[in-house]
Design an enzyme around this catalytic site. Structure first.
Site, short mmCIF file in Angstrom:
data_model
loop_
_atom_site.label_atom_id
_atom_site.label_comp_id
_atom_site.label_asym_id
_atom_site.label_seq_id
_atom_site.Cartn_x
_atom_site.Cartn_y
_atom_site.Cartn_z
N GLU A 104 0.84 -1.20 0.00
CA GLU A 104 0.00 0.00 0.00
C GLU A 104 0.87 1.25 0.00
O GLU A 104 0.62 2.20 -0.75
CB GLU A 104 -0.92 0.00 1.23
CG GLU A 104 -1.98 -1.10 1.23
CD GLU A 104 -1.43 -2.47 1.62
OE1 GLU A 104 -0.23 -2.58 2.00
OE2 GLU A 104 -2.18 -3.46 1.54
N TRP A 123 16.52 -37.72 -18.27
CA TRP A 123 15.34 -36.99 -17.84
C TRP A 123 14.10 -37.47 -18.55
O TRP A 123 14.19 -37.91 -19.69
CB TRP A 123 15.50 -35.49 -18.07
CG TRP A 123 16.66 -34.93 -17.29
CD1 TRP A 123 17.84 -34.54 -17.77
CD2 TRP A 123 16.70 -34.72 -15.88
NE1 TRP A 123 18.65 -34.07 -16.77
CE2 TRP A 123 17.96 -34.17 -15.58
CE3 TRP A 123 15.82 -34.93 -14.83
CZ2 TRP A 123 18.36 -33.84 -14.28
CZ3 TRP A 123 16.23 -34.59 -13.55
CH2 TRP A 123 17.48 -34.05 -13.29
N GLY A 178 7.02 -42.61 -6.00
CA GLY A 178 5.66 -43.06 -5.72
C GLY A 178 5.44 -43.61 -4.33
O GLY A 178 4.31 -43.55 -3.81
N ALA A 191 2.52 -41.85 -2.23
CA ALA A 191 1.29 -42.56 -1.84
C ALA A 191 1.03 -42.36 -0.35
O ALA A 191 -0.10 -42.11 0.08
CB ALA A 191 1.43 -44.05 -2.15
N1 NDP Z 1 10.14 -38.55 -12.46
C1 NDP Z 1 9.98 -38.00 -11.29
O1 NDP Z 1 9.30 -36.97 -11.16
C2 NDP Z 1 10.61 -38.60 -10.12
C3 NDP Z 1 11.21 -39.82 -10.22
N2 NDP Z 1 11.77 -40.40 -9.14
C4 NDP Z 1 12.30 -41.75 -9.30
O2 NDP Z 1 11.56 -42.60 -8.45
C5 NDP Z 1 12.39 -43.63 -7.96
C6 NDP Z 1 12.28 -43.67 -6.44
O3 NDP Z 1 10.93 -43.83 -6.08
P1 NDP Z 1 10.52 -44.38 -4.66
O4 NDP Z 1 11.23 -45.64 -4.40
O5 NDP Z 1 9.07 -44.43 -4.63
O6 NDP Z 1 11.17 -43.28 -3.71
P2 NDP Z 1 10.67 -42.22 -2.67
O7 NDP Z 1 11.25 -40.90 -2.99
O8 NDP Z 1 9.21 -42.28 -2.52
O9 NDP Z 1 11.33 -42.75 -1.38
C7 NDP Z 1 10.81 -43.80 -0.59
C8 NDP Z 1 11.54 -43.78 0.71
O10 NDP Z 1 11.06 -42.69 1.48
C9 NDP Z 1 11.36 -42.95 2.84
N3 NDP Z 1 10.20 -42.81 3.70
C10 NDP Z 1 10.19 -42.21 4.91
N4 NDP Z 1 9.01 -42.23 5.46
C11 NDP Z 1 8.20 -42.82 4.59
C12 NDP Z 1 6.83 -43.12 4.63
N5 NDP Z 1 6.06 -42.81 5.67
N6 NDP Z 1 6.28 -43.73 3.58
C13 NDP Z 1 7.05 -44.02 2.52
N7 NDP Z 1 8.36 -43.77 2.43
C14 NDP Z 1 8.94 -43.17 3.47
C15 NDP Z 1 11.91 -44.36 2.91
O11 NDP Z 1 13.30 -44.16 2.88
P3 NDP Z 1 14.36 -45.14 3.58
O12 NDP Z 1 14.30 -46.38 2.72
O13 NDP Z 1 15.62 -44.40 3.44
O14 NDP Z 1 13.91 -45.36 4.97
C16 NDP Z 1 11.39 -44.96 1.62
O15 NDP Z 1 12.15 -46.04 1.19
C17 NDP Z 1 13.79 -43.34 -8.44
O16 NDP Z 1 14.05 -44.14 -9.52
C18 NDP Z 1 13.72 -41.88 -8.88
O17 NDP Z 1 14.58 -41.63 -9.93
C19 NDP Z 1 11.75 -39.80 -7.93
C20 NDP Z 1 11.19 -38.57 -7.77
C21 NDP Z 1 10.55 -37.88 -8.85
N1 AOF Z 2 13.34 -37.11 -13.49
C1 AOF Z 2 12.71 -35.93 -13.46
C2 AOF Z 2 12.52 -35.24 -12.25
N2 AOF Z 2 12.95 -35.78 -11.08
C3 AOF Z 2 13.03 -35.03 -9.83
O1 AOF Z 2 14.03 -34.04 -9.89
C4 AOF Z 2 15.08 -34.35 -8.99
C5 AOF Z 2 16.41 -33.92 -9.51
O2 AOF Z 2 16.53 -32.54 -9.26
P1 AOF Z 2 17.91 -31.76 -9.51
O3 AOF Z 2 19.00 -32.64 -9.01
O4 AOF Z 2 17.79 -30.51 -8.74
O5 AOF Z 2 17.97 -31.52 -10.98
C6 AOF Z 2 14.94 -35.83 -8.81
O6 AOF Z 2 15.52 -36.32 -7.66
C7 AOF Z 2 13.47 -35.99 -8.75
O7 AOF Z 2 12.94 -35.56 -7.51
N3 AOF Z 2 11.89 -34.03 -12.29
C8 AOF Z 2 11.47 -33.48 -13.46
O8 AOF Z 2 10.89 -32.39 -13.47
N4 AOF Z 2 11.68 -34.13 -14.61
C9 AOF Z 2 12.26 -35.33 -14.68
O9 AOF Z 2 12.43 -35.85 -15.77
#
Ligand code: NDP
Ligand code: AOF
Length: 627
Positions: free
Chosen positions: A115, A242, A363, A367
């Site tokens: 403002e 990516w 995931g 979830a």
């Molecule tokens: N394309 C995209 O946008 C993205 C892709 N990815 C990809 O996804 C894959 C990993 O996925 P994902 O395995 O699902 O990994 P997450 O990032 O979901 O990690 C899961 C981990 O989170 C930790 N955790 C702590 N508390 C909880 C809880 N309450 N519930 C669930 N998890 C918990 C645990 O770690 P701990 O085991 O250490 O205890 C668990 O193993 C990789 O290949 C990555 O490259 C990941 C992010 C984004």
């Molecule tokens: N693979 C993927 C993503 N993945 C997410 O981006 C993180 C990597 O971030 P940085 O290291 O800062 O570049 C990776 O760990 C995951 O959380 N994001 C996206 O927009 N597009 C993609 O294709």
């Protein structure tokens, strides 16, 4: 001179794409040339696009007000990420002929108010002008700077998009401006129309994190992911760099720049070694949060480099103490939780003042976060690629749903093409509306004019163990009330009320009902007998019951609150607040789930309170006269 409605339509058409993206960030506003100068945050009259409007009827007034409020919302959003935990504030000052005289927005917390900046920019044009604010100013420091700027500049009218969401600030600036003779209009209160409603929604969205914070105990959370056309967020090897295009990833940097923190799970750290920084060269960089139960994490990771931005690891209490020490030696903060789950973690960060969190996990954690109800919005980048692989991860893991009817439907869904990718976004939970949910508003204010529909706090009561549970008819406070020619003790107001349904009916069965209810062991039992008999044998109920039931209840309440002085004190302590019996089912005595109930119990208590307050002011007057 052009009609502002046509102008708005044209602008909207030409800027649809940008608007969709902006909406997907949490805004539903058109984007205009910023009108903000390089020094930051305000413009004098001759450097901005001049808007003219025909102000010949109410509809055009609405369109003009809506257009300027949307502009204020757009402006406020220019520093998103920097103002947190303060709201995003924008202000437009318009001359009586509808020209923009000055604009401003809060750049960061602690900087000059929107403002004040707009007033400075508008200079002499402020006198008699209208100021448009996306949100009522808050006055955290008691210095009234925003209001003073408008008052001293001679602004004649102020239009406010939404009231301040925080209860203790809500309404004060509006009252203060009105007390200085400024006409203040609040959208949705003083006048309503579709165009104003849309503008109001922009204002809600632009401060969605703060509004969520005001209404719940968790920050605003946005789940973002990039997936292939066949729904994978990585190859089955876990490789994900990516999926989305460079352009999409730049958008992600912007999203990060607007968030207080970015959160990932342990697997993402192990698999991707992410940096999670906002690499657009300026603006805000969010804290990085890792959730890991096992702490089975690498010794070398980009996230352990905290030279530019901090990292917090949230873990299970007692997990790998030696590794915790190692992280601490790197400057990484470790926070232990008794139960490491998304809700506990979000409640913790809420207490630490975080407003908005970006979830960039895989995931598994996604979830868990969705299931625990902490995710408010989803932003998905869908790349036209197919990677296949039955074991390749998908964006959301197990949610326990077995039928499509259980699927979570997004609301306010937006679609935008970003380079080769498609961006789909929408809300899992709507931004809470700040309009009051007071049942039968008009009737309530007739009973007690001291309560204001938009400023009064609401006290809900229902179960006897609640804070104001003693207001419930089920509270264990016996009352002595007439019965026939005599007085009887009734174990609760509910006992008395239910029994009265059958009083005075010349049928021995009705008399039995009264006795059964009077001797019922609990108010619940009394209610059960009274309700079921009324339903099954309506002939046992007195014929005038519908006419007298409110009076019966009122007499019972009066007796209860007069018998127990501490209850009367408690009732008086709620003066100024709206009392609502929070019964989701009883739409006569209760307020209903969404304010659709008539709330007669709340009304009677407010009536009783008004009477007590009236009595005490008369007795105070008499005392002072006597002195
Ligand atoms: N394309 C995209 O946008 C993205 C892709 N990815 C990809 O996804 C894959 C990993 O996925 P994902 O395995 O699902 O990994 P997450 O990032 O979901 O990690 C899961 C981990 O989170 C930790 N955790 C702590 N508390 C909880 C809880 N309450 N519930 C669930 N998890 C918990 C645990 O770690 P701990 O085991 O250490 O205890 C668990 O193993 C990789 O290949 C990555 O490259 C990941 C992010 C984004
Ligand atoms: N693979 C993927 C993503 N993945 C997410 O981006 C993180 C990597 O971030 P940085 O290291 O800062 O570049 C990776 O760990 C995951 O959380 N994001 C996206 O927009 N597009 C993609 O294709």
């Amino acid at each position: 001179m052009r009609d502002i409605r046509d102008e708005t339509k044209e602008e909207e058409n030409s800027k649809t794409k940008a608007a969709i993206w902006k909406y997907s960030l949490g805004l539903n506003c058109t984007i205009e040339s910023s009108g903000v100068n390089s020094s930051g945050h305000s413009c004098p009259i001759n450097s901005v696009e001049v808007k003219e409007a025909t102000l010949d009827n109410g509809r055009n007034h609405h369109a003009t007000d809506a257009s300027f409020i949307r502009r204020a919302a757009d402006l406020s959003e220019m520093s998103a990420g920097l103002t947190s935990p303060h709201p995003n504030f924008g202000c437009v000052i318009a001359t009586p002929s509808g020209k923009v005289a000055g604009e401003g927005y809060l750049y960061a917390q602690g900087t000059k108010s929107a403002e004040a900046l707009a007033v400075e920019a508008a200079g002499e044009f402020c006198r008699g002008s209208t100021a448009y604010l996306n949100m009522e100013p808050g006055d955290c420091h008691g210095d009234h700077t925003a209001v003073s700027a408008l008052v001293q500049a001679g602004v004649g009218r102020v239009v406010v998009g939404i009231r301040h969401p925080l209860q203790h600030l809500r309404g004060s600036a509006i009252r203060e401006m009105r007390s200085h003779g400024i006409e203040v209009n609040v959208l949705g209160e003083d006048f309503q129309s579709k165009v104003l409603e849309d503008a109001r929604k922009c204002c809600l969205l632009v401060n969605a994190p703060l509004i969520h914070r005001a209404c719940s105990r968790v920050p605003f959370s946005l789940l973002k992911y990039a997936m292939t056309l066949d729904g994978k967020i990585a190859a089955s090897s876990g490789h994900a760099a990516w999926i989305s295009s460079k352009l999409s990833r730049t958008r992600v940097f912007e999203l990060r720049g607007r968030s207080d923190a970015v959160i990932v799970g342990g697997n993402t750290v192990r698999q991707d070694d992410p940096r999670l920084t906002a690499r657009h060269g300026q603006g805000h960089t969010p804290t990085r949060i890792v959730m890991s139960q096992s702490l089975d994490l690498p010794e070398k990771a980009n996230l352990w480099d905290v030279s530019e931005v901090s990292t917090i690891v949230a873990t299970q209490r007692g997990a790998r103490k030696s590794y915790q020490k190692f992280l601490a030696s790197k400057g990484v903060e470790v926070v232990e939780f008794d139960m490491l789950n998304p809700r506990e973690v979000m409640e913790y960060f809420h207490l630490r003042g975080y407003l908005s969190i970006l979830w960039e996990c895989g995931g598994t954690l996604a979830a868990s976060a969705i299931a625990s109800g902490v995710i408010h919005k989803v932003v998905a980048f869908i790349a036209p690629k197919i990677i296949g692989g039955s074991k390749a991860p998908s964006p959301v893991g197990e949610l326990g749903m077995v039928e499509m009817t259980q699927a979570l439907n997004l609301i306010d869904v937006c679609y935008e093409q970003v380079g080769p990718d498609m961006l789909v976004s929408g809300f899992l939970q709507p931004v809470p509306d700040l309009l009051p949910v007071i049942p039968s508003e008009d009737a309530t204010f007739e009973i007690d004019p001291s309560v204001n529909p938009f400023e009064s706090s609401i006290i809900f009561f229902y179960k006897t163990w609640d804070l104001y549970g003693s207001f419930s008819n089920f509270s264990p406070h016996p009352i002595r009330m007439p019965y026939g020619d005599d007085y009887r003790t009734w174990s609760s107001v509910e006992h008395y009320y239910q029994a009265n349904k059958f009083v005075g009916v010349k049928n021995p069965l009705s008399h039995d009902c009264v006795e059964k209810i009077r001797t019922a062991k609990s108010p619940e039992e009394a209610a059960l007998v009274g309700r079921s008999k009324q339903r099954q044998q309506p002939e046992l109920v007195r014929s005038d019951w519908e006419d007298v039931k409110i009076e019966v209840m009122y007499m019972a309440l009066k007796c209860k609150f007069s018998t127990y002085p501490h209850l009367k004190t408690m009732l008086l302590s709620t003066a100024g607040s709206v009392l609502v019996e929070a019964s989701p089912h009883d739409l006569f005595w209760g307020g209903g789930r969404e304010g659709e109930g008539l709330n007669y119990l709340g009304r009677l208590l407010m009536q009783l309170r008004s009477e007590y307050l009236g009595e005490s002011s008369v007795s105070a007057e008499n005392t002072s006269l006597a002195l």
